[in-house]
Design an enzyme around this catalytic site. Sequence first.
Site, short mmCIF file in Angstrom:
data_model
loop_
_atom_site.label_atom_id
_atom_site.label_comp_id
_atom_site.label_asym_id
_atom_site.label_seq_id
_atom_site.Cartn_x
_atom_site.Cartn_y
_atom_site.Cartn_z
N ILE A 148 -1.88 -7.87 -14.07
CA ILE A 148 -1.63 -6.44 -13.73
C ILE A 148 -0.31 -6.21 -13.84
O ILE A 148 -0.09 -5.02 -14.45
CB ILE A 148 -2.46 -5.80 -12.70
N ASP A 154 10.41 -12.31 -2.54
CA ASP A 154 8.91 -12.48 -1.66
C ASP A 154 8.79 -11.42 -0.80
O ASP A 154 9.61 -10.93 -0.27
CB ASP A 154 9.18 -13.78 -0.85
N ARG A 177 8.77 1.46 2.45
CA ARG A 177 10.10 1.81 3.45
C ARG A 177 11.61 1.76 2.75
O ARG A 177 12.31 2.68 3.16
CB ARG A 177 9.82 0.81 4.88
N TYR A 231 -8.13 -10.25 2.73
CA TYR A 231 -7.73 -9.73 1.68
C TYR A 231 -8.37 -8.24 1.74
O TYR A 231 -7.80 -7.38 1.36
CB TYR A 231 -8.10 -10.40 0.37
N LYS A 246 -6.56 -4.80 1.76
CA LYS A 246 -6.80 -3.57 0.81
C LYS A 246 -7.26 -2.38 1.42
O LYS A 246 -6.93 -1.20 0.77
CB LYS A 246 -7.85 -4.20 -0.25
#
Length: 258
Positions: free
Chosen positions: A18, A63, A125, A156, A160
């Site tokens: 994606i 990361d 942020r 997960y 989400k």
Amino acid sequence: MRRFEDHGVLITAAARGIGAATAHRLTEEGAAVLLTDADGAAVDRTAAALREQGATAHALTCDVASRTDVHAAVDRAVGLFGRLDVLVNIAASCTPDAPRFEDEPDETWQHDLDITLNGAFRCARAALPHLEASGRGAIVSVGSVNGEVSFGNHAYSAAKAGLASLTRTLADHAGPRGVRVNLVEPGTVRTSAWAGREDRLEEVRRLYPLGRVGEPEDIAAAVAFLASRDASWITGTTLRVDGGLLGVNTVFRSPREP
């Protein structure tokens, strides 16, 4: 259309799937992009391929679990483009569940949340002051139908769901600052995560009212819409891009034939 002419864009998890499709779509529409990923070699190759097509594309190893890496990425984007107009949060981690919930290790739970939810928080942020300064800033995050309905993957899915909540609360905060914040919520998408499981992907396909699973380009198109001025009066929204999965119960009817 060239909706992103003179736009500087930062995309996380952009090496493949994606993320790579989103980078391709936005550069096609005129954006200059900084592609970031924890896999530095892979994201370098993706950016190089885009440049061969005439795009303005740069790569950086990042990361999103590291505040230092995230700030370095935002600073690099602003340094390269002189501005930051769009942040696309795609980075996620999905660790298989333990056989029993009570055996779920703290470490795997924390890792999935740290990448999927906390990573988006760190990026938003760091980017928000620059998005405000652009006068047309937008944050688009990629969630999952797992955040609404149980499909397994406890950590997960919780991350989400948290990302959807963060989208709404951040939209409230950022709206007066001229920054829109939205979420794309995909169903099953054909990515490298399904490599070697094509038979299972075919089974899953039959659950979708539209008769197919998603492609990375389907999600990229939704991201591009929400990031563009075409969505200038949309914020705090979750846009399902799920082939009708959550809207139509296919379990109680015969599977759709090819």
